[in-house]
Scaffold this motif. Sequence first.
Motif, short mmCIF file in Angstrom:
data_model
loop_
_atom_site.label_atom_id
_atom_site.label_comp_id
_atom_site.label_asym_id
_atom_site.label_seq_id
_atom_site.Cartn_x
_atom_site.Cartn_y
_atom_site.Cartn_z
N PHE A 1 -7.49 2.40 2.16
CA PHE A 1 -7.46 1.38 3.20
C PHE A 1 -8.59 1.60 4.19
O PHE A 1 -8.98 2.73 4.46
CB PHE A 1 -6.12 1.43 3.96
N GLN A 2 -9.08 0.49 4.77
CA GLN A 2 -10.13 0.60 5.78
C GLN A 2 -9.60 1.22 7.06
O GLN A 2 -10.28 2.03 7.70
CB GLN A 2 -10.71 -0.77 6.11
N ASP A 3 -8.39 0.81 7.43
CA ASP A 3 -7.77 1.31 8.65
C ASP A 3 -6.25 1.10 8.59
O ASP A 3 -5.74 0.56 7.61
CB ASP A 3 -8.36 0.63 9.90
N GLU A 4 -5.56 1.50 9.63
CA GLU A 4 -4.11 1.39 9.67
C GLU A 4 -3.65 -0.06 9.62
O GLU A 4 -2.65 -0.39 8.99
CB GLU A 4 -3.57 2.07 10.92
N GLN A 5 -4.39 -0.96 10.27
CA GLN A 5 -4.00 -2.37 10.29
C GLN A 5 -4.02 -2.97 8.88
O GLN A 5 -3.15 -3.74 8.53
CB GLN A 5 -4.90 -3.16 11.24
N GLU A 6 -5.02 -2.60 8.09
CA GLU A 6 -5.08 -3.09 6.71
C GLU A 6 -3.90 -2.56 5.91
O GLU A 6 -3.26 -3.28 5.15
CB GLU A 6 -6.39 -2.70 6.03
N MET A 7 -3.57 -1.29 6.09
CA MET A 7 -2.44 -0.69 5.40
C MET A 7 -1.14 -1.41 5.77
O MET A 7 -0.33 -1.74 4.91
CB MET A 7 -2.33 0.80 5.72
N LEU A 8 -0.97 -1.69 7.07
CA LEU A 8 0.24 -2.37 7.52
C LEU A 8 0.32 -3.80 6.99
O LEU A 8 1.40 -4.28 6.68
CB LEU A 8 0.31 -2.35 9.05
N LEU A 9 -0.83 -4.46 6.84
CA LEU A 9 -0.85 -5.79 6.25
C LEU A 9 -0.28 -5.75 4.83
O LEU A 9 0.59 -6.55 4.47
CB LEU A 9 -2.28 -6.34 6.22
N TYR A 10 -0.74 -4.81 4.03
CA TYR A 10 -0.24 -4.69 2.66
C TYR A 10 1.25 -4.36 2.65
O TYR A 10 2.02 -4.92 1.87
CB TYR A 10 -1.02 -3.62 1.89
#
Length: 184
Positions: free
Chosen positions: A12-21
Amino acid sequence: MSKEEKIKSLGFQDEQEMLLYQDVCCDNLPISEPDSFEELYDSLNSDDLFDGYKKEEYEKYIMNHGLVDLFNRVRNMTLFNRMVEIYVYYANGLSICKNVGNVIQQKIKEAKELFDGEKEQEYNEQSLKNLRMRREYSKKMGYIERQVRLRLPSEEAKFYETIKDVAIAVLSTGDENRNKGLKN
């Protein structure tokens, strides 16, 4: 290893991207389910959140479960709008399952009246599959509600006001729907 390094090591690029998934999948990958709100809060600050689920695994799940359109629709939304959109998506799935379940129950009744044990068994199996799907959709909606409480506590009331009509239409027993002119 820092939290950011761990997230990047999972692709993941960052935590926000991980949370999106995670939001689109509604925590459906076998990430452990917390027993309470406090455990959920603690889990966001622990390494348990990152155990073994790479971006590719989420992408595969999204592809295999027909969630690509949902993912593309919510990826650039604000967190609040994303939560509403995902909740409504799964609420619609639950509503469809409820309607299909009603049809299946009618078919079971007809098969019983015709003494057609084979058809009755077939419809009972369909009913069990439908029940599993209903539970899954309910679980996903519960995940979104927990995430709103955790990540958007100041907007929780606004979230419930926004989804109020959806919740009444989908989760009610029917009496509330009749009062609103909606059919069950």
